[in-house]
Write a protein that holds these residues in place. Structure first.
Motif, PDB file in Angstrom:
ATOM      1  N   SER A 109      -1.586  11.575   6.788  1.00 14.56           N
ATOM      2  CA  SER A 109      -1.034  12.920   6.935  1.00 14.56           C
ATOM      3  C   SER A 109       0.442  12.807   7.249  1.00 14.56           C
ATOM      4  N   VAL A 110       1.232  13.599   6.551  1.00 17.51           N
ATOM      5  CA  VAL A 110       2.682  13.597   6.729  1.00 17.51           C
ATOM      6  C   VAL A 110       3.066  14.767   7.627  1.00 17.51           C
ATOM      7  N   ASP A 111       4.054  14.538   8.512  1.00 16.74           N
ATOM      8  CA  ASP A 111       4.548  15.603   9.393  1.00 16.74           C
ATOM      9  C   ASP A 111       4.946  16.824   8.570  1.00 16.74           C
ATOM     10  N   ASP A 112       4.634  18.006   9.100  1.00 17.43           N
ATOM     11  CA  ASP A 112       4.956  19.259   8.406  1.00 17.43           C
ATOM     12  C   ASP A 112       6.425  19.349   8.019  1.00 17.43           C
ATOM     13  N   ASP A 113       7.306  18.885   8.890  1.00 13.86           N
ATOM     14  CA  ASP A 113       8.739  18.996   8.611  1.00 13.86           C
ATOM     15  C   ASP A 113       9.234  17.972   7.593  1.00 13.86           C
ATOM     16  N   GLN A 114       8.345  17.115   7.092  1.00 18.70           N
ATOM     17  CA  GLN A 114       8.725  16.113   6.087  1.00 18.70           C
ATOM     18  C   GLN A 114       8.212  16.440   4.684  1.00 18.70           C
ATOM     19  N   ALA A 154       8.679   4.764   1.683  1.00 23.82           N
ATOM     20  CA  ALA A 154       8.632   3.968   2.908  1.00 23.82           C
ATOM     21  C   ALA A 154       7.219   3.425   3.153  1.00 23.82           C
ATOM     22  N   LEU A 155       6.196   4.214   2.827  1.00 25.39           N
ATOM     23  CA  LEU A 155       4.814   3.742   2.946  1.00 25.39           C
ATOM     24  C   LEU A 155       4.550   2.584   1.991  1.00 25.39           C
ATOM     25  N   ARG A 156       5.066   2.695   0.776  1.00 21.01           N
ATOM     26  CA  ARG A 156       4.926   1.586  -0.180  1.00 21.01           C
ATOM     27  C   ARG A 156       5.588   0.325   0.363  1.00 21.01           C
ATOM     28  N   HIS A 157       6.760   0.486   0.924  1.00 18.62           N
ATOM     29  CA  HIS A 157       7.490  -0.648   1.488  1.00 18.62           C
ATOM     30  C   HIS A 157       6.710  -1.282   2.653  1.00 18.62           C
ATOM     31  N   ALA A 158       5.939  -0.456   3.375  1.00 11.97           N
ATOM     32  CA  ALA A 158       5.141  -0.952   4.504  1.00 11.97           C
ATOM     33  C   ALA A 158       3.815  -1.575   4.046  1.00 11.97           C
ATOM     34  N   GLY A 159       3.535  -1.543   2.734  1.00 11.20           N
ATOM     35  CA  GLY A 159       2.343  -2.211   2.212  1.00 11.20           C
ATOM     36  C   GLY A 159       1.284  -1.322   1.602  1.00 11.20           C
ATOM     37  N   LEU A 160       1.507  -0.008   1.571  1.00  7.05           N
ATOM     38  CA  LEU A 160       0.519   0.902   1.001  1.00  7.05           C
ATOM     39  C   LEU A 160       0.556   0.852  -0.524  1.00  7.05           C
ATOM     40  N   ARG A 161      -0.614   0.708  -1.127  1.00 10.16           N
ATOM     41  CA  ARG A 161      -0.757   0.855  -2.572  1.00 10.16           C
ATOM     42  C   ARG A 161      -1.226   2.294  -2.788  1.00 10.16           C
ATOM     43  N   VAL A 162      -0.307   3.145  -3.199  1.00  9.76           N
ATOM     44  CA  VAL A 162      -0.551   4.580  -3.275  1.00  9.76           C
ATOM     45  C   VAL A 162      -1.511   4.900  -4.421  1.00  9.76           C
ATOM     46  N   ALA A 163      -2.532   5.690  -4.095  1.00  5.18           N
ATOM     47  CA  ALA A 163      -3.483   6.150  -5.101  1.00  5.18           C
ATOM     48  C   ALA A 163      -3.165   7.579  -5.517  1.00  5.18           C
ATOM     49  N   GLU A 164      -2.820   8.416  -4.536  1.00 10.21           N
ATOM     50  CA  GLU A 164      -2.592   9.829  -4.817  1.00 10.21           C
ATOM     51  C   GLU A 164      -1.647  10.425  -3.783  1.00 10.21           C
ATOM     52  N   VAL A 165      -0.777  11.310  -4.254  1.00  7.93           N
ATOM     53  CA  VAL A 165       0.132  12.043  -3.367  1.00  7.93           C
ATOM     54  C   VAL A 165      -0.159  13.524  -3.553  1.00  7.93           C
ATOM     55  N   LEU A 166      -0.561  14.180  -2.479  1.00  7.69           N
ATOM     56  CA  LEU A 166      -0.847  15.615  -2.505  1.00  7.69           C
ATOM     57  C   LEU A 166       0.289  16.333  -1.785  1.00  7.69           C
ATOM     58  N   ASP A 167       1.354  16.590  -2.532  1.00  8.62           N
ATOM     59  CA  ASP A 167       2.574  17.176  -1.965  1.00  8.62           C
ATOM     60  C   ASP A 167       2.323  18.480  -1.216  1.00  8.62           C
ATOM     61  N   SER A 168       1.507  19.347  -1.806  1.00 10.44           N
ATOM     62  CA  SER A 168       1.342  20.685  -1.236  1.00 10.44           C
ATOM     63  C   SER A 168       0.667  20.693   0.131  1.00 10.44           C
ATOM     64  N   GLU A 224       9.249  18.461   2.514  1.00 12.55           N
ATOM     65  CA  GLU A 224      10.359  18.563   1.563  1.00 12.55           C
ATOM     66  C   GLU A 224      10.867  17.194   1.123  1.00 12.55           C
ATOM     67  N   ASP A 225      10.575  16.168   1.889  1.00 14.35           N
ATOM     68  CA  ASP A 225      11.077  14.823   1.603  1.00 14.35           C
ATOM     69  C   ASP A 225       9.921  13.835   1.418  1.00 14.35           C
ATOM     70  N   MET A 226       8.847  14.299   0.780  1.00 11.88           N
ATOM     71  CA  MET A 226       7.661  13.469   0.587  1.00 11.88           C
ATOM     72  C   MET A 226       7.980  12.180  -0.161  1.00 11.88           C
ATOM     73  N   SER A 227       8.867  12.239  -1.137  1.00 15.67           N
ATOM     74  CA  SER A 227       9.149  11.036  -1.927  1.00 15.67           C
ATOM     75  C   SER A 227       9.728   9.915  -1.056  1.00 15.67           C
ATOM     76  N   THR A 228      10.537  10.271  -0.073  1.00 11.19           N
ATOM     77  CA  THR A 228      11.101   9.267   0.831  1.00 11.19           C
ATOM     78  C   THR A 228      10.008   8.669   1.714  1.00 11.19           C
TER      79      THR A 228
END
Length: 79
Positions: free
Chosen positions: A9-14, A24-38, A16-20
């Motif tokens: 879960s991403v902070d509400d105030d972030q 950063a999560l990828r850099h920390a080792g996450l292999r992203v499966a899905e991003v639910l921006d909304s 607008e900057d989900m891509s950043t």
């Protein structure tokens, strides 16, 4: 090495900057499966030894291990 499925879960105030945050999560080792921006949720897999580093990423509100449950087919015998 174990692989963990996670829901982040991403902070509400972030929102607008989900891509950043995702980068950063990828850099920390996450292999992203899905991003639910909304709704501010990212799912993926991470090696068990890198799991703790995900919660230190700026903009991350919570990291949860995902649990899979399987239901047998309707016509399978019961025990």
């Amino acid at each position: 090495m174990s692989v963990e499925q996670v829901v982040i879960s991403v902070d509400d105030d972030q929102f607008e900057d989900m891509s950043t945050v995702v980068e950063a999560l990828r850099h920390a080792g996450l292999r992203v499966a899905e991003v639910l921006d909304s709704v501010g949720v990212v799912t993926g897999t991470v090696d068990g030894d890198a799991l703790g580093s995900l919660s230190t990423v700026p903009g991350v509100a919570e990291v949860e291990r995902s649990h899979l449950f399987e239901v047998p087919p309707p016509d399978s015998p019961t025990q």
